[in-house]
Scaffold this motif. Structure first.
Motif, PDB file in Angstrom:
ATOM      1  N   LEU A 183      45.451  41.383  35.572  1.00 52.34           N
ATOM      2  CA  LEU A 183      44.730  42.653  35.389  1.00 52.34           C
ATOM      3  C   LEU A 183      44.281  43.235  36.724  1.00 52.34           C
ATOM      4  O   LEU A 183      43.553  44.206  36.762  1.00 52.34           O
ATOM      5  N   GLY A 184      44.680  42.607  37.824  1.00 44.73           N
ATOM      6  CA  GLY A 184      44.239  43.081  39.128  1.00 44.73           C
ATOM      7  C   GLY A 184      43.031  42.292  39.603  1.00 44.73           C
ATOM      8  O   GLY A 184      43.035  41.715  40.680  1.00 44.73           O
ATOM      9  N   PHE A 185      42.002  42.234  38.777  1.00 44.02           N
ATOM     10  CA  PHE A 185      40.803  41.487  39.165  1.00 44.02           C
ATOM     11  C   PHE A 185      40.796  40.085  38.579  1.00 44.02           C
ATOM     12  O   PHE A 185      39.975  39.271  38.915  1.00 44.02           O
ATOM     13  N   MET A 186      41.684  39.801  37.631  1.00 46.39           N
ATOM     14  CA  MET A 186      41.739  38.458  37.066  1.00 46.39           C
ATOM     15  C   MET A 186      43.045  38.277  36.293  1.00 46.39           C
ATOM     16  O   MET A 186      43.731  39.234  35.964  1.00 46.39           O
ATOM     17  N   MET A 187      43.367  36.996  36.014  1.00 45.61           N
ATOM     18  CA  MET A 187      44.476  36.703  35.122  1.00 45.61           C
ATOM     19  C   MET A 187      43.906  36.590  33.718  1.00 45.61           C
ATOM     20  O   MET A 187      42.890  35.934  33.519  1.00 45.61           O
ATOM     21  N   VAL A 216      31.822  37.076  36.153  1.00 40.20           N
ATOM     22  CA  VAL A 216      31.274  38.170  35.345  1.00 40.20           C
ATOM     23  C   VAL A 216      32.390  38.888  34.600  1.00 40.20           C
ATOM     24  O   VAL A 216      32.325  39.097  33.386  1.00 40.20           O
ATOM     25  N   MET A 217      33.452  39.244  35.344  1.00 37.84           N
ATOM     26  CA  MET A 217      34.536  39.991  34.711  1.00 37.84           C
ATOM     27  C   MET A 217      35.214  39.177  33.612  1.00 37.84           C
ATOM     28  O   MET A 217      35.542  39.697  32.551  1.00 37.84           O
ATOM     29  N   SER A 218      35.420  37.891  33.873  1.00 40.76           N
ATOM     30  CA  SER A 218      36.134  37.123  32.860  1.00 40.76           C
ATOM     31  C   SER A 218      35.264  36.977  31.608  1.00 40.76           C
ATOM     32  O   SER A 218      35.764  37.080  30.485  1.00 40.76           O
ATOM     33  N   GLN A 219      33.956  36.800  31.779  1.00 42.76           N
ATOM     34  CA  GLN A 219      33.097  36.715  30.591  1.00 42.76           C
ATOM     35  C   GLN A 219      33.023  38.061  29.871  1.00 42.76           C
ATOM     36  O   GLN A 219      32.969  38.117  28.650  1.00 42.76           O
ATOM     37  N   LEU A 220      33.032  39.144  30.677  1.00 37.11           N
ATOM     38  CA  LEU A 220      33.025  40.478  30.039  1.00 37.11           C
ATOM     39  C   LEU A 220      34.282  40.682  29.201  1.00 37.11           C
ATOM     40  O   LEU A 220      34.221  41.210  28.093  1.00 37.11           O
TER      41      LEU A 220
END
Lengths: 238, 301
Positions: free
Chosen positions: B147-151, B8-12
């Protein structure tokens, strides 16, 4: 005649104006001297507003000669004409709804030195100071009219074109505008006032031009106003 | 269906990246529509031109000048491309658009659409429609950031930041400065603004130049991400127009916020129901028009 002499500030001679195919003004001749307050009187649709718009170059097409301080302006674009020192207050007031009161006030750029400062203007119009952060069009009709006049006093313009400033306003506001117009004349502004309200006009003006069907039909001096009641009635009475 | 926080985060974030491009492009359209009353269909083609200025400046300009070692670098392209394309825009406005202000919107739309087709046609004749990669991406922007939650790729993060800076800079200029008050007033009543002594025709020309310069800027920023192709603008412009309609014609903040939001909606849709991701914006447009015909931020006229 009034179109000679060194201190003529504005002169129109043989001016014809057109909107598209319609011929609105016919052979207009008039002139205004420095420091004079002159009115254009006439019925609705007579062409008074079009005369002011012709001076500003806001009509479709015009011919003849319009000089401001001796300078021919008939071929100039509107913004260059304004820069010769003219302040224009349109009939519909033209307060901008996307600007607040102070932004409206600061919008017109300086065209000449010696305009009033913002402090002097707020001194003259305390209401505007109080409401300077309101949206321009939220003001009452009278306040909007004050704003429309105030903003052209800042620019250093010495010739003011005021179009129907009393239209639709309460008598007490009309009185205030009368005092204001008098003050401006005392400060040496040259003013052309388009009016429907003859009583208002007669109190403040040096001369009156009567406009009918796009033509100047009479010119009446202040001292002859008393004796010209019949002329006024013929052209302005309903 | 396996929906993790990560996906979800990466698509956002990718959606935000696309949204940033939508925002810059629809912002330019909004500024142009506000003052010129022209629906600038050439916007996509000018975005494409911006990307090509970067590409050709990098690969062709050196050999053309007889200096094969010379490359117009990325940072220079960020400035040169908007200037070149802005200049083209100014010529367009002076020679063609200027004649159309008094007539219906439709004529401006048709003219700019024709101009877009011409640019697109010329470039299709000489360049690969499926895209040419841009190799001028600076070393500094290679790699990924945690970013903490993803690269997240550094370049994409940069493109989000620089686009948002441009958007809010433009918003600030229009809503908070003296120059901006001329623009806002000119949008409302150009004749009166000119009667105050402001050279409105010049302001209109420069505004068009600025608006299309923004498109070129977006083109340069997009070049390292998407490959540079003659049809890149044509693909983008349809979505961008949907954004403008949803946000409300002529609204500056509306263009920015809607652009970003719809990019993210598109990204989310890719996670939830991928087949709808290319049409979701148009469903949104239908919905918004049913409820608020003037758009989310538009004023009823």
């Amino acid at each position: 005649m009034h179109d000679t002499g060194a201190n003529v500030l504005l002169s129109l001679s043989g001016v014809n104006s057109f909107y598209g195919e319609s011929h609105i003004l016919h052979d207009i001749n008039l002139s205004v001297r420095e420091g004079e307050l002159v009115t254009l009187l006439g019925r609705n649709g007579a062409g008074k507003t079009t005369i002011l718009k012709s001076i500003m170059g806001l009509v479709g097409r015009r011919s003849g000669s319009i000089t401001v301080a001796g300078r021919e302006t008939c071929h100039l674009p509107t913004h260059r004409i304004a820069r010769l020192g003219i302040g224009y207050c349109p009939e519909e007031r033209g307060i901008f709804s996307s600007l607040n009161v102070e932004e409206n006030l600061l919008l017109p750029p300086m065209v000449k030195d010696g305009g009033m400062t913002l402090a002097e203007i707020y001194d003259m119009f305390p209401n505007l100071l109080e409401r300077r952060n309101s949206v321009g069009t939220r003001l009452s009709g009278g306040e909007q009219q004050m704003l429309a006049m105030a903003r052209i006093l800042r620019t250093g313009a010495r010739l003011l074109l005021l179009d129907e400033i009393t239209e639709g306003l309460a008598p007490v506001i009309v009185q205030a505008l009368g005092r204001l117009t008098g003050q401006l004349k005392e400060k040496g502004f040259t003013i052309i006032l388009v009016e429907q309200n003859f009583r208002f006009a007669a109190e403040v003006a040096d001369r009156h031009y009567i406009i009918e069907n796009g033509r100047v039909v009479e010119m009446i001096d202040r001292k002859d106003v008393e004796t010209s009641a019949a002329v006024f009635n013929r052209h302005l009475g309903v | 269906m396996d929906v993790t926080f990560q996906t979800v985060m990466s698509q956002l974030m990718l959606g935000l990246n696309n949204g940033a491009f939508y925002a810059v492009l629809s912002l330019g359209l909004a500024v142009i529509f506000g003052l010129l009353n022209i629906i600038n269909f050439a916007h996509g083609a000018l975005y494409m031109l911006g990307a090509f200025v970067a590409l050709l400046g990098y690969t062709e300009l050196g050999p053309l000048l007889g200096m094969p070692e010379f490359h117009l670098n990325y940072w220079a392209a960020l400035i040169v491309a908007p200037l070149v394309v802005g200049g083209i825009g100014i010529i367009l406005e002076r020679t063609m658009l200027r004649r159309l202000y008094r007539v219906d919107h439709l004529y401006g739309l048709l003219l700019t659409f024709g101009v877009a087709l011409i640019f697109q046609g010329i470039f299709t004749n000489y360049f690969n429609v499926s895209g040419t990669p841009y190799d001028g991406k600076p070393e500094l922007l290679n790699g990924v950031v945690n970013l903490g939650f993803m690269m997240f790729p550094t370049y994409r993060l940069w493109s989000i930041v620089v686009s948002l800076t441009i958007c809010f800079g433009t918003w600030f200029m229009i809503e908070r400065t003296r120059l901006g008050s001329y623009l806002r007033a000119g949008t409302e009543n150009p004749h009166l603004v000119q009667a105050f002594g402001i050279n409105v025709p010049l302001m209109v020309t420069l505004t068009y130049g600025y608006g299309v310069g923004l498109a070129a800027f977006a083109g340069v920023v997009a070049a390292p991400i998407y490959s540079v192709s003659p049809v890149m603008g044509a693909e983008m412009i349809i979505t961008v127009f949907a954004v403008v309609v949803i946000g409300g014609m002529g609204s500056i903040m509306g263009a920015i916020v809607t652009g970003l939001a719809l990019g993210m909606v598109e990204g989310l849709t890719k996670v939830i129901y991928p087949p709808a991701s290319s049409t979701v914006i148009f469903f949104m447009m239908v919905l918004v028009l049913l409820v608020k015909p003037a758009g989310l931020f538009g004023k009823e006229q």
